[in-house]
Design a protein around this motif. Structure first.
Motif, PDB file in Angstrom:
ATOM      1  N   GLN A  69       0.829  -1.214   0.000  1.00  0.00           N
ATOM      2  CA  GLN A  69       0.000   0.000   0.000  1.00  0.00           C
ATOM      3  C   GLN A  69       0.860   1.259   0.000  1.00  0.00           C
ATOM      4  OE1 GLN A  69      -2.356  -0.474   3.514  1.00  0.00           O
ATOM      5  NE2 GLN A  69      -3.434  -2.275   2.733  1.00  0.00           N
ATOM      6  N   LEU A  70       1.872   1.262   0.843  1.00  0.00           N
ATOM      7  CA  LEU A  70       2.762   2.418   0.941  1.00  0.00           C
ATOM      8  C   LEU A  70       3.496   2.648  -0.376  1.00  0.00           C
ATOM      9  CD1 LEU A  70       4.203   4.656   2.514  1.00  0.00           C
ATOM     10  CD2 LEU A  70       5.768   2.911   3.415  1.00  0.00           C
ATOM     11  N   GLY A  71       4.027   1.573  -0.951  1.00  0.00           N
ATOM     12  CA  GLY A  71       4.724   1.687  -2.227  1.00  0.00           C
ATOM     13  C   GLY A  71       3.816   2.225  -3.322  1.00  0.00           C
ATOM     14  N   ALA A  72       2.581   1.726  -3.356  1.00  0.00           N
ATOM     15  CA  ALA A  72       1.619   2.195  -4.362  1.00  0.00           C
ATOM     16  C   ALA A  72       1.301   3.671  -4.174  1.00  0.00           C
ATOM     17  CB  ALA A  72       0.341   1.363  -4.293  1.00  0.00           C
ATOM     18  N   THR A  73       1.223   4.097  -2.919  1.00  0.00           N
ATOM     19  CA  THR A  73       0.939   5.502  -2.622  1.00  0.00           C
ATOM     20  C   THR A  73       2.084   6.399  -3.095  1.00  0.00           C
ATOM     21  OG1 THR A  73      -0.429   4.927  -0.711  1.00  0.00           O
ATOM     22  CG2 THR A  73       0.489   7.156  -0.764  1.00  0.00           C
ATOM     23  N   VAL A  74       3.307   6.006  -2.778  1.00  0.00           N
ATOM     24  CA  VAL A  74       4.472   6.811  -3.174  1.00  0.00           C
ATOM     25  C   VAL A  74       4.628   6.820  -4.688  1.00  0.00           C
ATOM     26  CG1 VAL A  74       6.984   7.028  -3.007  1.00  0.00           C
ATOM     27  CG2 VAL A  74       5.646   6.487  -0.959  1.00  0.00           C
ATOM     28  N   ARG A  75       4.486   5.646  -5.336  1.00  0.00           N
ATOM     29  CA  ARG A  75       4.565   5.592  -6.802  1.00  0.00           C
ATOM     30  C   ARG A  75       3.461   6.430  -7.435  1.00  0.00           C
ATOM     31  NH1 ARG A  75       5.905   0.384  -5.787  1.00  0.00           N
ATOM     32  NH2 ARG A  75       3.752  -0.324  -5.978  1.00  0.00           N
ATOM     33  N   GLY A  76       2.283   6.353  -6.859  1.00  0.00           N
ATOM     34  CA  GLY A  76       1.149   7.112  -7.392  1.00  0.00           C
ATOM     35  C   GLY A  76       1.380   8.606  -7.372  1.00  0.00           C
ATOM     36  N   SER A  77       2.166   9.072  -6.412  1.00  0.00           N
ATOM     37  CA  SER A  77       2.434  10.513  -6.324  1.00  0.00           C
ATOM     38  C   SER A  77       3.263  11.008  -7.507  1.00  0.00           C
ATOM     39  CB  SER A  77       3.151  10.847  -5.011  1.00  0.00           C
ATOM     40  OG  SER A  77       4.503  10.386  -5.038  1.00  0.00           O
TER      41      SER A  77
END
Length: 198
Positions: A69-77
């Motif tokens: 989830q964290l990785g997806a959030t950072v990549r999404g930014s």
């Protein structure tokens, strides 16, 4: 018969992970107790240890979900941010990290509060997830410091991650050395905006 046993084990494993995750979300890692977990899962206490080596292994499974989830959030930014300069992309990622930590504080804290050290056997997937997060940070740093070799860049990446993590942690814990929640993003922006500038 063996297939049914494995299916039951897999179902219990998934149920325990979901219950552990819910407990961590609600009250933090310190509130997670095997006896209570067994009661909620409707299984014997020993059954937990038939599917997990210990409680740390169970928490690591929860952390695996959190890392995704964290990785997806950072990549999404970074979506649509290709035109931004490296400092702006670093700031975007750091603000996304802050947002995830603020919105999922107990899960985020469990990533770092679990009883684990590099001296022990750290799961490969855990190190891979961390490596993917570091790779996102390293890319703009490599643009800012093209003269750095791989080792220097790796150390700088870890230093930057530690700095942002510290600002987020102190701010969210409302420590005396931190700043109010609404100022953490600005503090991060001020620090990261100066990287690579003389």
């Amino acid at each position: 018969m063996a297939g049914k046993v494995e299916a039951r084990r897999a179902a219990l494993r998934e149920k325990l992970v979901e219950l552990a995750e819910a407990q961590i979300v609600a009250e933090g890692l310190g509130s997670l107790k095997a006896r209570q977990l067994a009661k909620e899962a409707g299984c014997a206490l020993g059954a937990i240890y038939n599917v997990f080596e210990d409680m740390t292994a169970l928490v690591l499974e929860v952390n695996g979900r959190t890392f995704q989830q964290l990785g997806a959030t950072v990549r999404g930014s970074l979506e649509g941010a290709e035109h931004l300069d490296p400092n702006a992309r670093l700031i975007r990622m750091s603000h996304a990290y802050l947002g995830y930590a603020a919105d999922n504080t107990h899960l985020w804290r469990a990533l770092f509060d679990v009883d684990m050290s590099t001296e022990n056997a750290v799961p490969q997937w855990y190190m891979q997830a961390l490596g993917e997060l570091f790779a996102l940070i390293a890319a703009p740093l490599a643009e800012l410091f093209p003269e750095k070799d791989r080792d220097e860049l790796s150390l700088m990446t870890r230093a930057l991650f530690s700095s942002v993590h510290g600002m987020v942690l102190l701010g969210l814990q409302q420590r005396i050395s931190g700043v109010p929640r609404d100022q953490i993003a600005e503090m991060i922006s001020q620090v990261l905006g100066q990287i690579g500038k003389n």
